[in-house]
Design an enzyme around this catalytic site. Structure first.
Site, PDB file in Angstrom:
ATOM      1  N   LYS A   1     -64.316 -78.864 -92.730  1.00  0.00           N
ATOM      2  CA  LYS A   1     -65.730 -79.055 -92.020  1.00  0.00           C
ATOM      3  C   LYS A   1     -66.657 -79.542 -92.907  1.00  0.00           C
ATOM      4  O   LYS A   1     -67.820 -79.861 -92.389  1.00  0.00           O
ATOM      5  CB  LYS A   1     -65.682 -77.676 -91.090  1.00  0.00           C
ATOM      6  CG  LYS A   1     -64.410 -77.520 -89.973  1.00  0.00           C
ATOM      7  CD  LYS A   1     -65.130 -77.051 -88.719  1.00  0.00           C
ATOM      8  CE  LYS A   1     -64.061 -77.418 -87.529  1.00  0.00           C
ATOM      9  NZ  LYS A   1     -64.114 -76.357 -86.567  1.00  0.00           N
TER      10      LYS A   1
ATOM     11  N   LYS B   1     -52.974 -85.276 -84.279  1.00  0.00           N
ATOM     12  CA  LYS B   1     -52.831 -84.425 -82.872  1.00  0.00           C
ATOM     13  C   LYS B   1     -53.792 -84.780 -81.782  1.00  0.00           C
ATOM     14  O   LYS B   1     -55.016 -85.556 -82.417  1.00  0.00           O
ATOM     15  CB  LYS B   1     -52.649 -82.985 -83.279  1.00  0.00           C
ATOM     16  CG  LYS B   1     -54.197 -82.424 -83.672  1.00  0.00           C
ATOM     17  CD  LYS B   1     -54.180 -80.715 -83.324  1.00  0.00           C
ATOM     18  CE  LYS B   1     -55.634 -80.628 -83.471  1.00  0.00           C
ATOM     19  NZ  LYS B   1     -55.975 -79.064 -83.520  1.00  0.00           N
TER      20      LYS B   1
ATOM     21  N   LYS C   1     -60.115 -82.661 -79.173  1.00  0.00           N
ATOM     22  CA  LYS C   1     -61.247 -82.958 -78.604  1.00  0.00           C
ATOM     23  C   LYS C   1     -62.425 -83.773 -79.454  1.00  0.00           C
ATOM     24  O   LYS C   1     -63.324 -84.132 -78.917  1.00  0.00           O
ATOM     25  CB  LYS C   1     -61.803 -81.792 -77.812  1.00  0.00           C
ATOM     26  CG  LYS C   1     -61.908 -80.657 -78.743  1.00  0.00           C
ATOM     27  CD  LYS C   1     -62.275 -79.514 -77.863  1.00  0.00           C
ATOM     28  CE  LYS C   1     -61.758 -78.155 -78.163  1.00  0.00           C
ATOM     29  NZ  LYS C   1     -62.064 -77.585 -79.119  1.00  0.00           N
TER      30      LYS C   1
HETATM   31  P1  ATP Z   1     -61.286 -79.802 -82.643  1.00  0.00           P
HETATM   32  O1  ATP Z   1     -60.891 -81.611 -82.364  1.00  0.00           O
HETATM   33  O2  ATP Z   1     -62.630 -79.741 -82.327  1.00  0.00           O
HETATM   34  O3  ATP Z   1     -60.951 -79.480 -84.160  1.00  0.00           O
HETATM   35  P2  ATP Z   1     -59.019 -79.279 -81.146  1.00  0.00           P
HETATM   36  O4  ATP Z   1     -58.975 -80.015 -79.764  1.00  0.00           O
HETATM   37  O5  ATP Z   1     -58.000 -79.329 -82.339  1.00  0.00           O
HETATM   38  O6  ATP Z   1     -60.480 -79.169 -81.684  1.00  0.00           O
HETATM   39  P3  ATP Z   1     -59.212 -76.211 -81.007  1.00  0.00           P
HETATM   40  O7  ATP Z   1     -60.436 -75.795 -80.620  1.00  0.00           O
HETATM   41  O8  ATP Z   1     -59.136 -76.096 -82.671  1.00  0.00           O
HETATM   42  O9  ATP Z   1     -58.821 -77.884 -80.557  1.00  0.00           O
HETATM   43  O10 ATP Z   1     -57.926 -75.400 -80.670  1.00  0.00           O
HETATM   44  C1  ATP Z   1     -58.178 -74.540 -79.406  1.00  0.00           C
HETATM   45  C2  ATP Z   1     -56.560 -74.442 -79.062  1.00  0.00           C
HETATM   46  O11 ATP Z   1     -56.048 -75.529 -78.559  1.00  0.00           O
HETATM   47  C3  ATP Z   1     -55.798 -73.810 -80.190  1.00  0.00           C
HETATM   48  O12 ATP Z   1     -55.034 -72.818 -79.873  1.00  0.00           O
HETATM   49  C4  ATP Z   1     -54.982 -74.874 -80.581  1.00  0.00           C
HETATM   50  O13 ATP Z   1     -53.882 -74.740 -81.440  1.00  0.00           O
HETATM   51  C5  ATP Z   1     -54.692 -75.735 -79.356  1.00  0.00           C
HETATM   52  N1  ATP Z   1     -54.452 -77.070 -79.436  1.00  0.00           N
HETATM   53  C6  ATP Z   1     -55.478 -78.031 -79.851  1.00  0.00           C
HETATM   54  N2  ATP Z   1     -55.099 -79.267 -79.762  1.00  0.00           N
HETATM   55  C7  ATP Z   1     -53.711 -79.296 -79.528  1.00  0.00           C
HETATM   56  C8  ATP Z   1     -52.859 -80.257 -79.437  1.00  0.00           C
HETATM   57  N3  ATP Z   1     -52.663 -81.523 -79.687  1.00  0.00           N
HETATM   58  N4  ATP Z   1     -51.520 -79.866 -79.213  1.00  0.00           N
HETATM   59  C9  ATP Z   1     -51.449 -78.463 -79.030  1.00  0.00           C
HETATM   60  N5  ATP Z   1     -52.217 -77.379 -78.947  1.00  0.00           N
HETATM   61  C10 ATP Z   1     -53.436 -77.955 -79.216  1.00  0.00           C
END
Ligand code: ATP
Ligand code: LTN
Length: 334
Positions: free
Chosen positions: A115, A197, A200
């Site tokens: 970050k 992965k 968002k």
């Molecule tokens: P960012 O893109 O802002 O890092 P993110 O989409 O990766 O966000 P987080 O806010 O880090 O999401 O995660 C929220 C929850 O969703 C966590 O428990 C994370 O493990 C789960 N999660 C996020 N992306 C995935 C994915 N692609 N598959 C399964 N679980 C996910």
């Protein structure tokens, strides 16, 4: 333990639009786990301001996320659903725990490195101590289990170390939490680059299915998903795009990947892709309808927010008072 049940804590940030990955990998499991555990699900808005946010937008997203928790099936009379910023014990315990966390430990956190590289113009102290606030979230409720994604494992390990360090000094104050990594939907990949992965914060909106995407958009994204030129439906690492589609279909329909492969045996990707689209629409449409319905119930949502913040404060202040006493803060005069 609360009322004979083990305690579960988890939280999500209200930054960006939630994706199908967030739903299948986190929220959906939360709902299943809520039957077995006494659950605290927080909208961790204090964590969100470690990255600069537009205030009105953060407020709007935080409310939408809280509504989404409920729309996904979390009953707010059985689960404590609340805003982290409404419960002052989080900040208070975080301060104390910072005095039991070493710079060296925080320096090793890969999320901080990632970050700070991404936001080089705003490497603030909150971003650095982010994992300690997360430790406070968890330890305040004496959580036994914490469902998190693999990316949060390092923070959970730090939480355990802080808890053990504190317990060694002052006796059994904190429950040392375990991580819970779900199996189904554990990692949904980007539809455009199956080595990444679904996230968002992806700049390419076609890689992610957002929970609020309309049916046409969902179908279009599924049909355009990157696969391979082998043309044979199989569930294997060498065909990562296809494997991801099978995972999504299976998670949405409740089938195993093997059952899905059997269902589409001898068929082409051209048949699988729209079926994946339909399966996703069939779970997201009811979710979207429920979000729309709840959004209109303003007074009801407000009452949930108030009651659950009070409950969270009540439970967490017991731990905080204990900790304050242990470290030597003077007793309060009543
Ligand atoms: P960012 O893109 O802002 O890092 P993110 O989409 O990766 O966000 P987080 O806010 O880090 O999401 O995660 C929220 C929850 O969703 C966590 O428990 C994370 O493990 C789960 N999660 C996020 N992306 C995935 C994915 N692609 N598959 C399964 N679980 C996910
Ligand atoms: N850092 C987590 C969100 C988070 C959390 C928590 C998760 C904050 N506090 C406590 C579990 C328990 C994330 O970004 N996914």
């Amino acid at each position: 333990m609360i009322d004979g049940k083990k305690v579960l804590f988890s939280g999500m940030q209200a930054t960006g639009n939630l994706t199908l990955g967030n739903y299948l990998g986190a929220l959906k499991n939360w709902v299943t786990l809520s039957e077995e555990y006494e659950c605290f699900y927080s909208v961790v808005d204090m964590h969100s301001i470690t990255i600069r946010q537009d205030p009105a937008e953060l407020r709007r997203r935080a409310r939408n996320l809280l509504i989404l928790y409920m729309a996904a099936g979390l009953d707010p009379t059985k689960n404590c659903i609340y805003y982290q910023s409404h419960v002052s014990t989080h900040a208070e315990l975080a301060w104390i725990l910072k005095c039991f966390t070493y710079m060296g430990e925080l320096n090793r956190m890969t999320q901080f490195k990632d970050k700070s590289a991404k936001h080089a113009d705003n490497i603030n102290a909150g971003l650095f101590t982010y994992p300690v606030l997360m430790a406070a979230d968890i330890l305040l409720y004496q959580a036994d289990v914490v469902p998190v994604g693999i990316d949060q494992m390092q923070h959970l390990e730090l939480t355990r170390n802080i808890a053990e360090r504190f317990n060694n000094l002052y006796g059994d104050v904190f429950t040392v939490p375990e991580a819970y990594i779900g199996k189904v939907g554990a990692k949904i990949m980007s539809l455009q680059d199956p080595s990444k992965k679904m996230s968002k914060s992806d700049e390419n909106p076609n890689g992610s299915i957002y929970l609020m995407d309309d049916p046409d958009t969902i179908m279009r994204k599924c049909k355009r998903a990157v696969t391979d030129s082998e043309g044979v439906i199989a569930y294997r690492d060498e065909q990562p795009g296809l494997k991801n589609l099978i995972d999504i279909y299976s998670a949405c329909t409740g089938k195993t990947p093997q059952e899905t492969v059997a269902e589409f045996e001898g068929k082409g990707y051209g048949e699988l892709k729209p079926a994946v689209g339909e399966a996703v629409i069939s779970i997201l449409k009811p979710l979207q309808d429920e979000v729309a319905r709840l959004t209109k119930e303003k007074a009801y949502i407000d009452s949930v927010i108030k009651a659950n913040a009070e409950k969270a404060y009540y439970v967490s202040s017991k731990t905080l008072r204990k900790v304050q006493k242990k470290v030597g803060f003077p007793e309060r005069i009543r």
